[in-house]
Design a protein around this motif. Sequence first.
Motif, PDB file in Angstrom:
ATOM      1  N   LEU A   1      58.241  10.572 -28.804  1.00 33.72           N
ATOM      2  CA  LEU A   1      58.698   9.304 -28.240  1.00 33.72           C
ATOM      3  C   LEU A   1      59.364   8.457 -29.315  1.00 33.72           C
ATOM      4  O   LEU A   1      60.415   7.842 -29.088  1.00 33.72           O
ATOM      5  CB  LEU A   1      57.525   8.541 -27.626  1.00 33.72           C
ATOM      6  CG  LEU A   1      57.060   9.063 -26.273  1.00 33.72           C
ATOM      7  CD1 LEU A   1      55.918   8.231 -25.752  1.00 33.72           C
ATOM      8  CD2 LEU A   1      58.201   9.051 -25.286  1.00 33.72           C
TER       9      LEU A   1
ATOM     10  N   VAL B   1      69.477  12.816 -22.659  1.00 30.79           N
ATOM     11  CA  VAL B   1      68.814  12.930 -21.358  1.00 30.79           C
ATOM     12  C   VAL B   1      68.184  14.317 -21.201  1.00 30.79           C
ATOM     13  O   VAL B   1      67.027  14.445 -20.790  1.00 30.79           O
ATOM     14  CB  VAL B   1      69.807  12.639 -20.214  1.00 30.79           C
ATOM     15  CG1 VAL B   1      69.163  12.913 -18.872  1.00 30.79           C
ATOM     16  CG2 VAL B   1      70.291  11.212 -20.283  1.00 30.79           C
TER      17      VAL B   1
ATOM     18  N   TYR C   1      55.629  18.462 -22.628  1.00 29.07           N
ATOM     19  CA  TYR C   1      54.364  17.722 -22.782  1.00 29.07           C
ATOM     20  C   TYR C   1      53.321  18.284 -21.818  1.00 29.07           C
ATOM     21  O   TYR C   1      52.187  18.546 -22.189  1.00 29.07           O
ATOM     22  CB  TYR C   1      54.539  16.237 -22.446  1.00 29.07           C
ATOM     23  CG  TYR C   1      55.514  15.482 -23.319  1.00 29.07           C
ATOM     24  CD1 TYR C   1      55.758  15.871 -24.620  1.00 29.07           C
ATOM     25  CD2 TYR C   1      56.186  14.370 -22.826  1.00 29.07           C
ATOM     26  CE1 TYR C   1      56.652  15.178 -25.406  1.00 29.07           C
ATOM     27  CE2 TYR C   1      57.078  13.666 -23.614  1.00 29.07           C
ATOM     28  CZ  TYR C   1      57.313  14.073 -24.902  1.00 29.07           C
ATOM     29  OH  TYR C   1      58.194  13.394 -25.669  1.00 29.07           O
ATOM     30  N   ALA C   2      53.738  18.438 -20.554  1.00 25.88           N
ATOM     31  CA  ALA C   2      52.782  18.899 -19.550  1.00 25.88           C
ATOM     32  C   ALA C   2      52.414  20.355 -19.774  1.00 25.88           C
ATOM     33  O   ALA C   2      51.259  20.742 -19.607  1.00 25.88           O
ATOM     34  CB  ALA C   2      53.371  18.699 -18.153  1.00 25.88           C
TER      35      ALA C   2
ATOM     36  N   PHE D   1      53.191   7.987 -18.703  1.00 24.99           N
ATOM     37  CA  PHE D   1      52.625   9.283 -19.094  1.00 24.99           C
ATOM     38  C   PHE D   1      51.696   9.140 -20.291  1.00 24.99           C
ATOM     39  O   PHE D   1      50.595   9.685 -20.326  1.00 24.99           O
ATOM     40  CB  PHE D   1      53.755  10.261 -19.402  1.00 24.99           C
ATOM     41  CG  PHE D   1      53.279  11.624 -19.807  1.00 24.99           C
ATOM     42  CD1 PHE D   1      52.868  12.528 -18.845  1.00 24.99           C
ATOM     43  CD2 PHE D   1      53.229  11.992 -21.132  1.00 24.99           C
ATOM     44  CE1 PHE D   1      52.416  13.776 -19.207  1.00 24.99           C
ATOM     45  CE2 PHE D   1      52.771  13.240 -21.501  1.00 24.99           C
ATOM     46  CZ  PHE D   1      52.371  14.132 -20.536  1.00 24.99           C
ATOM     47  N   VAL D   2      52.153   8.354 -21.282  1.00 22.80           N
ATOM     48  CA  VAL D   2      51.386   8.289 -22.523  1.00 22.80           C
ATOM     49  C   VAL D   2      50.085   7.497 -22.312  1.00 22.80           C
ATOM     50  O   VAL D   2      49.072   7.771 -22.955  1.00 22.80           O
ATOM     51  CB  VAL D   2      52.285   7.732 -23.650  1.00 22.80           C
ATOM     52  CG1 VAL D   2      52.135   6.275 -23.861  1.00 22.80           C
ATOM     53  CG2 VAL D   2      52.034   8.452 -24.946  1.00 22.80           C
TER      54      VAL D   2
ATOM     55  N   MET E   1      49.826  21.031 -22.529  1.00 21.48           N
ATOM     56  CA  MET E   1      48.440  20.732 -22.173  1.00 21.48           C
ATOM     57  C   MET E   1      47.992  21.490 -20.935  1.00 21.48           C
ATOM     58  O   MET E   1      46.952  21.193 -20.370  1.00 21.48           O
ATOM     59  CB  MET E   1      48.287  19.227 -21.974  1.00 21.48           C
ATOM     60  CG  MET E   1      48.310  18.509 -23.302  1.00 21.48           C
ATOM     61  SD  MET E   1      48.459  16.748 -23.121  1.00 21.48           S
ATOM     62  CE  MET E   1      50.190  16.511 -23.307  1.00 21.48           C
TER      63      MET E   1
ATOM     64  N   LEU F   1      54.816   1.779 -29.081  1.00 24.90           N
ATOM     65  CA  LEU F   1      55.922   2.573 -28.542  1.00 24.90           C
ATOM     66  C   LEU F   1      56.689   1.776 -27.494  1.00 24.90           C
ATOM     67  O   LEU F   1      57.917   1.859 -27.403  1.00 24.90           O
ATOM     68  CB  LEU F   1      55.389   3.865 -27.927  1.00 24.90           C
ATOM     69  CG  LEU F   1      54.947   4.936 -28.919  1.00 24.90           C
ATOM     70  CD1 LEU F   1      54.262   6.083 -28.190  1.00 24.90           C
ATOM     71  CD2 LEU F   1      56.138   5.455 -29.693  1.00 24.90           C
TER      72      LEU F   1
ATOM     73  N   LEU G   1      47.776   9.999 -20.814  1.00 24.56           N
ATOM     74  CA  LEU G   1      47.392  10.945 -21.859  1.00 24.56           C
ATOM     75  C   LEU G   1      46.347  10.339 -22.787  1.00 24.56           C
ATOM     76  O   LEU G   1      45.363  10.995 -23.163  1.00 24.56           O
ATOM     77  CB  LEU G   1      48.640  11.351 -22.655  1.00 24.56           C
ATOM     78  CG  LEU G   1      48.405  12.310 -23.804  1.00 24.56           C
ATOM     79  CD1 LEU G   1      47.878  13.632 -23.284  1.00 24.56           C
ATOM     80  CD2 LEU G   1      49.671  12.536 -24.594  1.00 24.56           C
TER      81      LEU G   1
ATOM     82  N   LEU H   1      59.691  16.243 -21.558  1.00 26.63           N
ATOM     83  CA  LEU H   1      58.717  15.857 -20.528  1.00 26.63           C
ATOM     84  C   LEU H   1      58.006  17.085 -19.979  1.00 26.63           C
ATOM     85  O   LEU H   1      56.771  17.102 -19.847  1.00 26.63           O
ATOM     86  CB  LEU H   1      59.440  15.137 -19.389  1.00 26.63           C
ATOM     87  CG  LEU H   1      59.137  13.661 -19.262  1.00 26.63           C
ATOM     88  CD1 LEU H   1      59.972  13.050 -18.169  1.00 26.63           C
ATOM     89  CD2 LEU H   1      57.668  13.443 -18.969  1.00 26.63           C
TER      90      LEU H   1
ATOM     91  N   MET I   1      57.853   7.439 -19.502  1.00 30.16           N
ATOM     92  CA  MET I   1      57.129   7.940 -20.665  1.00 30.16           C
ATOM     93  C   MET I   1      55.926   7.069 -20.979  1.00 30.16           C
ATOM     94  O   MET I   1      54.877   7.563 -21.388  1.00 30.16           O
ATOM     95  CB  MET I   1      58.056   7.996 -21.876  1.00 30.16           C
ATOM     96  CG  MET I   1      59.101   9.082 -21.830  1.00 30.16           C
ATOM     97  SD  MET I   1      58.512  10.616 -21.167  1.00 30.16           S
ATOM     98  CE  MET I   1      57.117  10.915 -22.230  1.00 30.16           C
TER      99      MET I   1
ATOM    100  N   ILE J   1      63.726   6.133 -18.266  1.00 25.84           N
ATOM    101  CA  ILE J   1      63.025   7.180 -19.017  1.00 25.84           C
ATOM    102  C   ILE J   1      61.858   6.570 -19.795  1.00 25.84           C
ATOM    103  O   ILE J   1      60.748   7.093 -19.791  1.00 25.84           O
ATOM    104  CB  ILE J   1      64.004   7.908 -19.963  1.00 25.84           C
ATOM    105  CG1 ILE J   1      65.017   8.717 -19.152  1.00 25.84           C
ATOM    106  CG2 ILE J   1      63.260   8.830 -20.905  1.00 25.84           C
ATOM    107  CD1 ILE J   1      66.093   9.376 -19.981  1.00 25.84           C
TER     108      ILE J   1
ATOM    109  N   VAL K   1      53.402  14.098 -28.377  1.00 26.14           N
ATOM    110  CA  VAL K   1      54.063  13.149 -27.485  1.00 26.14           C
ATOM    111  C   VAL K   1      54.476  11.885 -28.236  1.00 26.14           C
ATOM    112  O   VAL K   1      55.618  11.425 -28.133  1.00 26.14           O
ATOM    113  CB  VAL K   1      53.143  12.796 -26.292  1.00 26.14           C
ATOM    114  CG1 VAL K   1      53.745  11.674 -25.474  1.00 26.14           C
ATOM    115  CG2 VAL K   1      52.900  14.004 -25.420  1.00 26.14           C
TER     116      VAL K   1
ATOM    117  N   GLU L   1      65.134  14.693 -23.172  1.00 28.18           N
ATOM    118  CA  GLU L   1      63.982  14.065 -22.513  1.00 28.18           C
ATOM    119  C   GLU L   1      63.436  14.963 -21.413  1.00 28.18           C
ATOM    120  O   GLU L   1      62.228  15.084 -21.244  1.00 28.18           O
ATOM    121  CB  GLU L   1      64.381  12.704 -21.926  1.00 28.18           C
ATOM    122  CG  GLU L   1      64.579  11.633 -22.960  1.00 28.18           C
ATOM    123  CD  GLU L   1      63.361  11.424 -23.831  1.00 28.18           C
ATOM    124  OE1 GLU L   1      62.281  11.174 -23.289  1.00 28.18           O
ATOM    125  OE2 GLU L   1      63.497  11.539 -25.055  1.00 28.18           O
TER     126      GLU L   1
END
Lengths: 500, 110
Positions: A167, A134, A144-145, B85-86, A148, B32, B89, A141, B82, B78, A163, A137
Amino acid sequence: MIQHLIVLPVVLPLVAGILTLRRRQGGTRSKRLIGVGATALLVMIGIALLAQAAGGEVSYYALGGWQPPFGIVLVLDRLSALMVLVTAVLALGAVVFACGGDDEKGSNFHGLFQLQLMGINGAFLTGDLFNLFVFFEVLLLASYALLMHGGGKARIQAGVHYVVLNLAGSSLFLIAVGVLYGATGTLNMADMAVRISELPAERAGLVTAGALMLLVVFGLKAAILPLYFWLPRAYAAAPAPVAALFAIMTKVGIYAILRVYSLLFGEQAGPLAGLEQSWVWWLSLATLVAAAMGILAARDLRLMVAYLVLFSVGTLLAGIGIGSVEATSALLYYLIHTTLVTGGLFLLAELIGVQRGKAGTRLVKGRPLKQGGWLAGLFFLGAIAVAGMPPLSGAIGKAFLLIAAEGTQRLWLWPILLGGGLCMMIALSRAGSTLFWRSHGEAAGETLPRRQWFGVVWLLGASPLLVVLAGPISDYTHATAVQLANPQSMIHALLDGESR
Amino acid sequence: MEGLYAITTGVLTACGLYLTLRGRTFPVVVGLTLLSYAVNLFLFSMGGLTTDGAAIVDGPASYADPLPQALVLTAIVIGFAMTAFVVILAMRARSEAGNDHVDGREEERQ
């Protein structure tokens, strides 16, 4: 208050991060105040935790009062205290640097930064395998932001790879956790260590499979050889303060390998003990070779620093591969050094790039730097530290590690590590002479803000400090390594002790 | 039931893996997603497959392990975030690079 200290490195960044969300636009001043204030507070908490753990006692914090092995626990021992402090020190340099202007290039830098800190600290403190997932993650997360932050084609492209890879890694992590849970029936790491030591023989294969899958996941985070191809591009594309913070991200992977395998597959695990070691040893050597070639081939300073991070990963993994107490102690000392110095070098590369204007950090002829003397001095300091030359801390860390290698391990490690150091020196001196001496035209542009100087000096200054304090620090890392080699102390503290 | 369950998980994983290795962002996202479905099913089965059992320990003789259910719930949340988000993106990458290849450039045709 004092008994809640262990949970503060997770709660404080969370609260700070939420506070920065109060205003979406504007409010730069208050956001910076919150960001820097919370990070500075985190450094103090880190020192307090280190003082608490230095005695060698393992303490835990049972969330909601649910006792282990049933509840979720945060565990504080010497290793996790050290990692939290290193993270906080690194983050303080990065966040002050960001206040020099980088935080305004995209939205809500400080909020994301704090959330990332929360994830990293949580990963260092948790005593539960699923919670490790957890917190991974959470930190991913936010990363990732942050990666960029500010946008741009290169960042988005690097971001897509980063990303998607992570994943896929997360899916593998869940499968591994599932397999280990299915085989042992628990998720608490200390409890799992006990169950593995009493494991019926027919389940040994299942546990081995789960453990090696975990190694793949941690290897992806730490960027071991076949899994590192995302790193150079992502780190070179990330904004400087983010890249500096990312210097600790590979170490999260290293920490996870150290923690999980020393606890679950220590001496008490019987036939499964040390099952990761031969894998890690050979992969670390291959990583070192690949990183050395990358350093020599890099035509951009930021890319070169990214490969320097990779080289440090290889060095740290070699320490895990050797596996003795001395090697673990050496790798922990080297970890402090390399995290702070490579973080500082990412910040420094940004400053050099800004002053060179259009040429940026590419290793080509460009305009002279306005504050070239100071920047060159810092670059010299950072280059000596990172290449492992005396008198700075890289040399001490490497020397510890070289001495810790035994027998035929020396035959492999000495030439590769020392040859890699030579490659670094060649590449860095070539880069430095191009950046600072091969120039034409007039120096232009503005002088750099003081906050950015502070960030660089704060992080690179850690190297001389690590030399001055080498005695007490290596005593501490040795005690940490001894504690890691005796997983019984943690098992005992978690499963037989009173709640704290 | 175990056989059917295992085959389902395996097929989902294989499809997910295949799609994740494709060159365009859309199949990768779908891959994914399939992979995370497969993982969720896999996690769910880790406490052992029980039918008609309540999720209570120390209750009736036949009970279902409640922990994997909690894990799956976390993993679903989660995974869902994700995926969202992807997708965003991938759209951003499409608009920045002008094509939907994962490397940001079309491979050269020979």
